[in-house]
Enzyme design. Structure first.
Site, PDB file in Angstrom:
ATOM      1  N   ASN A   1      -3.510   9.149   4.923  1.00  0.00           N
ATOM      2  CA  ASN A   1      -2.526   8.114   5.221  1.00  0.00           C
ATOM      3  C   ASN A   1      -2.441   7.798   6.701  1.00  0.00           C
ATOM      4  OD1 ASN A   1       0.073   8.783   6.636  1.00  0.00           O
ATOM      5  ND2 ASN A   1      -0.274  10.584   5.412  1.00  0.00           N
TER       6      ASN A   1
ATOM      7  N   ARG B   1       0.824  -1.207   0.000  1.00  0.00           N
ATOM      8  CA  ARG B   1       0.000   0.000   0.000  1.00  0.00           C
ATOM      9  C   ARG B   1       0.861   1.260   0.000  1.00  0.00           C
ATOM     10  NH1 ARG B   1      -3.836   2.595   4.341  1.00  0.00           N
ATOM     11  NH2 ARG B   1      -5.398   3.555   2.994  1.00  0.00           N
TER      12      ARG B   1
ATOM     13  N   HIS C   1       0.475   4.483  -2.545  1.00  0.00           N
ATOM     14  CA  HIS C   1       0.276   5.866  -2.090  1.00  0.00           C
ATOM     15  C   HIS C   1       1.438   6.754  -2.517  1.00  0.00           C
ATOM     16  CE1 HIS C   1      -3.163   5.516   1.038  1.00  0.00           C
ATOM     17  NE2 HIS C   1      -3.275   4.578   0.126  1.00  0.00           N
TER      18      HIS C   1
ATOM     19  N   HIS D   1      -6.095  -5.862  -2.587  1.00  0.00           N
ATOM     20  CA  HIS D   1      -6.929  -6.016  -1.384  1.00  0.00           C
ATOM     21  C   HIS D   1      -7.167  -7.483  -1.042  1.00  0.00           C
ATOM     22  CE1 HIS D   1      -8.663  -1.616  -1.610  1.00  0.00           C
ATOM     23  NE2 HIS D   1      -7.379  -1.660  -1.322  1.00  0.00           N
TER      24      HIS D   1
HETATM   25  C1  HEM Z   1      -9.013   1.188  -6.232  1.00  0.00           C
HETATM   26  C2  HEM Z   1      -9.023   2.116  -5.308  1.00  0.00           C
HETATM   27  C3  HEM Z   1      -8.571   1.873  -3.897  1.00  0.00           C
HETATM   28  C4  HEM Z   1      -9.210   2.288  -2.784  1.00  0.00           C
HETATM   29  C5  HEM Z   1     -10.508   3.100  -2.727  1.00  0.00           C
HETATM   30  C6  HEM Z   1      -8.458   1.813  -1.650  1.00  0.00           C
HETATM   31  C7  HEM Z   1      -8.798   2.046  -0.333  1.00  0.00           C
HETATM   32  C8  HEM Z   1      -8.224   1.412   0.741  1.00  0.00           C
HETATM   33  C9  HEM Z   1      -8.666   1.559   2.100  1.00  0.00           C
HETATM   34  C10 HEM Z   1      -9.782   2.473   2.575  1.00  0.00           C
HETATM   35  C11 HEM Z   1      -7.902   0.724   2.857  1.00  0.00           C
HETATM   36  C12 HEM Z   1      -8.025   0.494   4.356  1.00  0.00           C
HETATM   37  C13 HEM Z   1      -7.079   1.357   5.113  1.00  0.00           C
HETATM   38  C14 HEM Z   1      -7.255   1.190   6.592  1.00  0.00           C
HETATM   39  O1  HEM Z   1      -8.348   1.386   7.098  1.00  0.00           O
HETATM   40  O2  HEM Z   1      -6.273   0.867   7.262  1.00  0.00           O
HETATM   41  C15 HEM Z   1      -6.985   0.063   1.978  1.00  0.00           C
HETATM   42  C16 HEM Z   1      -6.054  -0.859   2.372  1.00  0.00           C
HETATM   43  C17 HEM Z   1      -5.115  -1.408   1.528  1.00  0.00           C
HETATM   44  N1  HEM Z   1      -4.931  -1.093   0.200  1.00  0.00           N
HETATM   45 FE1  HEM Z   1      -6.175  -0.023  -0.961  1.00  0.00          FE
HETATM   46  N2  HEM Z   1      -7.376   1.121  -2.101  1.00  0.00           N
HETATM   47  C18 HEM Z   1      -7.390   1.134  -3.461  1.00  0.00           C
HETATM   48  C19 HEM Z   1      -6.439   0.589  -4.297  1.00  0.00           C
HETATM   49  C20 HEM Z   1      -5.305  -0.040  -3.852  1.00  0.00           C
HETATM   50  C21 HEM Z   1      -4.176  -0.384  -4.684  1.00  0.00           C
HETATM   51  C22 HEM Z   1      -4.043  -0.037  -6.165  1.00  0.00           C
HETATM   52  C23 HEM Z   1      -3.278  -1.025  -3.889  1.00  0.00           C
HETATM   53  C24 HEM Z   1      -1.920  -1.566  -4.228  1.00  0.00           C
HETATM   54  C25 HEM Z   1      -1.548  -1.940  -5.430  1.00  0.00           C
HETATM   55  C26 HEM Z   1      -3.870  -1.101  -2.564  1.00  0.00           C
HETATM   56  C27 HEM Z   1      -3.316  -1.759  -1.504  1.00  0.00           C
HETATM   57  C28 HEM Z   1      -3.884  -1.823  -0.253  1.00  0.00           C
HETATM   58  C29 HEM Z   1      -3.382  -2.690   0.798  1.00  0.00           C
HETATM   59  C30 HEM Z   1      -2.279  -3.709   0.665  1.00  0.00           C
HETATM   60  C31 HEM Z   1      -4.148  -2.407   1.927  1.00  0.00           C
HETATM   61  C32 HEM Z   1      -3.984  -3.006   3.321  1.00  0.00           C
HETATM   62  C33 HEM Z   1      -3.051  -2.135   4.134  1.00  0.00           C
HETATM   63  C34 HEM Z   1      -2.669  -2.730   5.472  1.00  0.00           C
HETATM   64  O3  HEM Z   1      -3.150  -3.787   5.854  1.00  0.00           O
HETATM   65  O4  HEM Z   1      -1.831  -2.100   6.146  1.00  0.00           O
HETATM   66  N3  HEM Z   1      -5.072  -0.472  -2.575  1.00  0.00           N
HETATM   67  N4  HEM Z   1      -7.193   0.505   0.702  1.00  0.00           N
HETATM   68  C1  LIG Z   2      -3.110  14.331  10.198  1.00  0.00           C
HETATM   69  C2  LIG Z   2      -2.831  12.942  10.661  1.00  0.00           C
HETATM   70  O1  LIG Z   2      -3.723  12.240  11.086  1.00  0.00           O
HETATM   71  N1  LIG Z   2      -1.574  12.522  10.521  1.00  0.00           N
HETATM   72  C3  LIG Z   2      -1.124  11.197  10.874  1.00  0.00           C
HETATM   73  C4  LIG Z   2      -0.400  10.588   9.664  1.00  0.00           C
HETATM   74  O2  LIG Z   2       0.268   9.396  10.014  1.00  0.00           O
HETATM   75  C5  LIG Z   2       1.176   9.507  11.092  1.00  0.00           C
HETATM   76  C6  LIG Z   2       1.828   8.168  11.279  1.00  0.00           C
HETATM   77  O3  LIG Z   2       2.707   7.942  10.248  1.00  0.00           O
HETATM   78  C7  LIG Z   2       0.447   9.949  12.365  1.00  0.00           C
HETATM   79  O4  LIG Z   2       1.378  10.100  13.429  1.00  0.00           O
HETATM   80  C8  LIG Z   2      -0.239  11.272  12.095  1.00  0.00           C
HETATM   81  O5  LIG Z   2      -1.011  11.645  13.228  1.00  0.00           O
END
Ligand code: HEM
Ligand SMILES: CC(=O)N[C@H]1CO[C@H](CO)[C@@H](O)[C@@H]1O
Ligand SMILES: *[C@@H]1O[C@H](CO)[C@@H](O)[C@H](O)[C@H]1NC(C)=O
Length: 320
Positions: free
Chosen positions: A91, A60, A64, A191
């Site tokens: 983020n 992810r 980003h 995902h």
């Molecule tokens: C298509 C549009 C996308 C949307 C709207 C989206 C949105 C999100 C959201 C809301 C989360 C949850 C974050 C959280 O609550 O911690 C997430 C997690 C994640 N996304 Fe996406 N994402 C998208 C595309 C992608 C792409 C293109 C990748 C990588 C190629 C990606 C990789 C991931 C991964 C690996 C996680 C899990 C992160 C973790 O467990 O730390 N996503 N995404």
């Molecule tokens: C504005 C905000 O919520 N920033 C957060 C972004 O992520 C870092 C961790 O990497 C947090 O410490 C910040 O609070």
């Protein structure tokens, strides 16, 4: 003599083309840091042996990074004022383990090839390595990115997709990054691993009626895992079936009404994208091939090359 001279000119033209401005190449470090790939792979697997989160967090982080200012490790910068890219609201949930992975891989690389390999390239390699560690496909990573000199929280809003997005909104934001709908559907397959906090999809289960595109049993499971007013730090698996394996089950989940976000489920419910979801759900090879192509394209977004940017010594700080 004349023959030699034109040979030399040809060779130089060839070398310039190879190193070409704006062009990434797979063997970029073959003379300057020939073991970079194995050094990074070693650091990533050491980090993975400590925590599985290494995998989704790194994948992810790469996404980003590329969507904001291009793949230039701008997401890695820590600002004392708390106004760098990583400080933006979007983020908030970037897991620290992704940052640690890059920092540790960079330290290992610096020991052998000081000042040569960019943080942006290390992140691109690490993103490939974590997919492989989770059982996904492997590919050659194009290299030669330089690290960016700009990292601003204010550049983030509007540049990342939101989980509430519909197909048109998803296509628009991916198209801005030279990625097609087909690439976008393949990349969403990321995902298949990782976690989401409850608030990112709560509106789907706590609206009335419950989002009708959700399978009712899955909606029930989500309500149990994420009761109203749940601790905001609680996160659940995005792929309820095989959460730790990089596979095409993500698409089978979409077919079965088990897409966690609106932006996931819409890929199946919208007839413009449904055929691709069906194809990836039943043909893992097609998904793998499309994912590889799309990751390589993602890795070219907004890259700095040649003399642009810098090779950061510490990924979290600009050199000066
Ligand atoms: C298509 C549009 C996308 C949307 C709207 C989206 C949105 C999100 C959201 C809301 C989360 C949850 C974050 C959280 O609550 O911690 C997430 C997690 C994640 N996304 Fe996406 N994402 C998208 C595309 C992608 C792409 C293109 C990748 C990588 C190629 C990606 C990789 C991931 C991964 C690996 C996680 C899990 C992160 C973790 O467990 O730390 N996503 N995404
Ligand atoms: C504005 C905000 O919520 N920033 C957060 C972004 O992520 C870092 C961790 O990497 C947090 O410490 C910040 O609070
Ligand atoms: C998209 O591709 C064009 C043509 O190759 C290039 O000029 C442009 O910089 C790319 N955009 C991004 C965001 O990488």
């Amino acid at each position: 003599m004349e023959f030699l001279r034109s040979g030399l000119v040809l060779l130089m033209v060839f070398m310039i083309l190879q190193r070409g401005e704006g062009q990434l190449v797979e063997n970029f470090y073959s003379n300057t840091c020939p073991s970079v790939e194995s050094i990074v792979r070693q650091a990533v697997s050491t980090k993975f042996s400590q925590t599985f989160v290494t995998i989704p967090a790194t994948l992810r982080l790469f996404f980003h990074d590329c969507f904001v200012e291009g793949c230039d490790a701008s997401v890695m910068i820590s600002s004392p004022n708390g106004d760098a890219e990583k400080d933006a609201k979007d983020n908030l949930s970037l897991a620290g383990d992704g940052f640690d992975t890059v920092i540790q891989a960079k330290q290992a690389v610096e020991q052998q090839c000081p000042g040569v390999v960019s943080c942006a390239d290390i992140l691109a390699l690490a993103a490939r390595d974590v997919v492989v560690l989770a059982g996904g496909p492997s590919w050659e990573v194009e290299l030669g990115r330089r690290d960016g000199l700009i990292s601003q929280a204010s550049n983030v809003p509007g540049n990342l997709p939101e989980p509430e997005f519909n197909l048109v909104q998803l296509n628009t934001i991916f198209a801005r990054n030279n990625l097609s709908q087909f690439d976008m559907i393949a990349l969403s397959g990321a995902h298949t691993v990782g976690f989401s906090h409850c608030d990112r999809f709560a509106d789907r289960i706590y609206s009335s009626p419950v989002d009708p595109t959700l399978d009712p049993n899955y909606a029930q499971q989500l309500m149990e895992a994420c009761p109203r007013n749940v601790d905001p730090s609680i996160a659940i698996n995005m792929d309820p079936e095989t959460p730790q394996t990089f596979d095409n089950v993500y698409y089978q989940n979409l077919v079965n009404g088990k897409g966690l976000f609106t932006s996931d489920q819409v890929l199946f419910t919208d007839s413009a994208s449904q055929p691709t979801v069906n194809d990836f759900a039943s043909n893992p090879g097609n998904f793998n091939g499309a994912f590889i192509t799309a990751m390589r394209k993602l890795g070219r977004v907004g890259v700095k090359t040649g003399n642009e940017g810098e090779i950061r010594l510490d990924c979290t700080r600009f050199n000066s």
